[in-house]
Scaffold this active site. Sequence first.
Site, PDB file in Angstrom:
ATOM      1  N   GLY A 167      61.906  55.172  25.900  1.00 12.75           N
ATOM      2  CA  GLY A 167      62.160  55.112  27.328  1.00 12.75           C
ATOM      3  C   GLY A 167      63.626  55.227  27.694  1.00 12.75           C
ATOM      4  N   SER A 168      64.489  55.443  26.706  1.00 10.63           N
ATOM      5  CA  SER A 168      65.925  55.478  26.935  1.00 10.63           C
ATOM      6  C   SER A 168      66.438  56.911  27.082  1.00 10.63           C
ATOM      7  CB  SER A 168      66.656  54.811  25.755  1.00 10.63           C
ATOM      8  OG  SER A 168      68.031  55.128  25.745  1.00 10.63           O
TER       9      SER A 168
END
Length: 204
Positions: free
Chosen positions: A12-13
């Site tokens: 999710g980064s």
Amino acid sequence: MSDPIDFYFDFGSPYGYFASLRIDELAAKHGRTVTWHPVLLGAIFKVTGMKPNLEQPLRGEYLTQDVGRIARLTGAPFTFPDSAPANGVAASRAFYWLADEHPEQAKLLARAIYHAHFGEGQDIGPADTVAEIAAKTLGSLGIDRAAVTAAIQDPAVKDRLRSEVDDAVERGVFGSPFFIVDGEPFWGWDRLDMVDRWLATGGW
């Protein structure tokens, strides 16, 4: 050859995404390989007391501007996902299912998942989406949706991901991307130039 560089990241980064596009090439320039380690920042934040960047006042707004700027700078495909921050559990489990016996396939899958999420804006949280990406990316190598779906629910794979997150915390990992080079920690996409210099000089 020297020890591999350890690359820790959360699916999710966005900064992890940008790092994934560069780290292996950077390492190869110095005769190094890279071991990829997806982790779950949500679990790590329970230790550090931090919150996701997007949930922090001011910092969240800055991030959305910053990642678009990095994409323009580097020419990386980028679409900010409506689903951000994504749940990377299914993606991380699928990776570790492959990682030990087929590390290069695992990297191919990780790159494909990252591209689907940040290159195309897909929500990569659902297990069905991860299985579909895996089958599309690795189908010619005998990986199908059913196998990936089963692997994501395999208790041994779940335990492996938990163990990796615990190990990351033990090693001092608190963000994404995070690199460990011969025991030296570096946090952030913007530290890649420093990693490059460190590898070239042997450190300082």
